[in-house]
Design an enzyme around this catalytic site. Structure first.
Site, PDB file in Angstrom:
ATOM      1  N   ARG A  19       0.882  -1.451  -0.151  1.00 14.27           N
ATOM      2  CA  ARG A  19      -0.102  -0.157   0.588  1.00 14.27           C
ATOM      3  C   ARG A  19       0.980   0.909   0.014  1.00 14.27           C
ATOM      4  NH1 ARG A  19      -4.150  -0.939   4.832  1.00 14.27           N
ATOM      5  NH2 ARG A  19      -4.981   1.024   4.067  1.00 14.27           N
TER       6      ARG A  19
ATOM      7  N   HIS B 288      -6.739   7.720  12.241  1.00 14.80           N
ATOM      8  CA  HIS B 288      -6.521   6.484  11.908  1.00 14.80           C
ATOM      9  C   HIS B 288      -4.949   6.137  11.313  1.00 14.80           C
ATOM     10  CE1 HIS B 288     -10.997   5.210  10.941  1.00 14.80           C
ATOM     11  NE2 HIS B 288     -10.666   5.280  12.197  1.00 14.80           N
TER      12      HIS B 288
ATOM     13  N   CYS C 167       9.135  -0.356  22.823  1.00 11.68           N
ATOM     14  CA  CYS C 167       9.246   1.222  22.989  1.00 11.68           C
ATOM     15  C   CYS C 167       8.325   2.080  22.780  1.00 11.68           C
ATOM     16  CB  CYS C 167      10.897   1.871  23.377  1.00 11.68           C
ATOM     17  SG  CYS C 167      11.034   1.987  21.760  1.00 11.68           S
TER      18      CYS C 167
ATOM     19  N   THR D 105     -16.581   8.138   1.742  1.00 11.34           N
ATOM     20  CA  THR D 105     -16.837   7.184   3.088  1.00 11.34           C
ATOM     21  C   THR D 105     -18.276   6.871   3.473  1.00 11.34           C
ATOM     22  OG1 THR D 105     -16.471   6.841   5.843  1.00 11.34           O
ATOM     23  CG2 THR D 105     -17.244   8.897   5.146  1.00 11.34           C
TER      24      THR D 105
END
Ligand code: BV8
Ligand code: ZN
Length: 261
Positions: free
Chosen positions: A71, A134, A145, A207
């Site tokens: 991607r 996101h 860490c 969306t």
């Protein structure tokens, strides 16, 4: 002669001092980035539960990195389309516009740096008016860490031994995106819902509105009395509540709505 729905959308946006724009994968479709649920969508080749989850990464980090590496390489070849550019210009010209995106590509960011966009005088700082819920395809974080950093180099996912490792502690790195079952970044999420609660209009672009809590931003705006304008060639979960539904591609419709805004 302008389409009546375009005229109505322009009127609603012109009358709104504060607007929230909510974008999803569809705003990047014309740039060549596959959507999640569309034909040939990302989820078609890979199912979300197989890859966009912490369990999938624990089970098979190589496969998950292969998908994200693919991607990343794909998005790096893509360019912002007229919808990204029109939104970026509008954000500079109008102080009351806040962009909330679910996308992890960097096309909104690249649009904001486009010479044709930065020539638009800045009405107010962009700080706090561009919210990514996101995470980012081009940032990785350590699985052990607190290391997190921009990460654009090609990922060699040919074997577990070649996967990217933390420069501080040597543990595996992971994409700094929000997977299913994971919390959204609290600051950006709070800011997004606060902006929605103050908005007089909400422009939803590309969306389906199926993934929460991000999808709830448009509902929050509507509950606060904002007019909801939806731009999508297909059906979305927002259609029943939309004041205006513009059926069409973002790259054509968004510039037409925002022209002169
Ligand atoms: C959370 C980043 C809780 C990664 C993404 C069961 C188990 C676990 C969780 C859940 C569950 N049931 C429900 C949930 C909640 C879950 C959820 O909502 N699931 C859905 C499937 C029901 N949500 C979560 O898990 C979230 N976290 O709830 O955590 C919690 C709380 C406290 C403490 C701990 C945990 C996290 C969700 C985030 C997932 N990550 N992306 C990555 O990208 O790899 S989601 C991903 O899909 C996108 O980011 C986006 O948000 C989402 C939806 O995609 P869309 O953008 O809408 O794209 P889609 O393809 O669906 O639609 C595209 C649209 O564009 C279409 O309408 C199409 O017509 C249109 N279009 C096409 N071409 C064009 C166009 N439009 C305009 N122009 C065009 N040319
Ligand atoms: Zn580390």
């Amino acid at each position: 002669m302008l389409r009546p729905d375009l005229t109505r959308a322009r009127e609603l946006l012109a009358a709104a001092a504060r607007v929230v724009v909510l974008t999803g994968a569809g705003v990047s479709a014309e740039s060549g980035v596959p959507t999640f649920r569309g034909a040939g969508g990302l989820w078609k080749q890979f199912r979300p539960e197989d890859l966009a989850t912490p369990e999938a990464f624990a089970r098979d980090p190589r496969l998950v990195w292969e998908w994200y590496g693919w991607r990343r390489a794909l998005v790096a070849q893509c360019r912002p389309n007229p919808a990204h550019l029109a939104i970026a210009r509008w954000m500079r010209a109008q102080a009351g516009v806040t962009l909330v995106t679910q996308n992890v590509d960097d096309l909104h960011e690249r649009a904001a740096e486009d010479p044709a966009v930065v020539s638009t005088p800045l009405a107010a700082p962009l700080e706090g008016r561009f919210l990514k819920l996101h995470g980012s395809l081009f940032r990785s974080k350590c699985t052990r860490c607190t290391h997190v950093a921009e990460h654009r180099e090609r990922v060699d996912a040919s074997s577990a031994d070649t996967l990217p490792r933390c420069p501080s502690c040597g543990a595996l790195l992971r994409p700094d995106v929000v997977w299913f079952g994971e919390m959204l970044p609290p600051g950006a999420t709070r800011a997004a819902f606060a902006a929605a609660g103050r908005a007089q209009a909400c422009l939803v672009v590309g969306t389906k509105g199926a993934v929460y809590p991000a999808a709830g931003v448009a509902h929050e705006a509507q509950a606060a009395g904002a007019a909801v304008i939806v731009v999508d060639p297909g059906e979305t979960d927002y259609d029943a509540m939309a004041d205006v539904r513009l059926v069409g591609a973002a790259g054509e419709v968004v510039p037409a709505i925002l022209e002169g805004c």
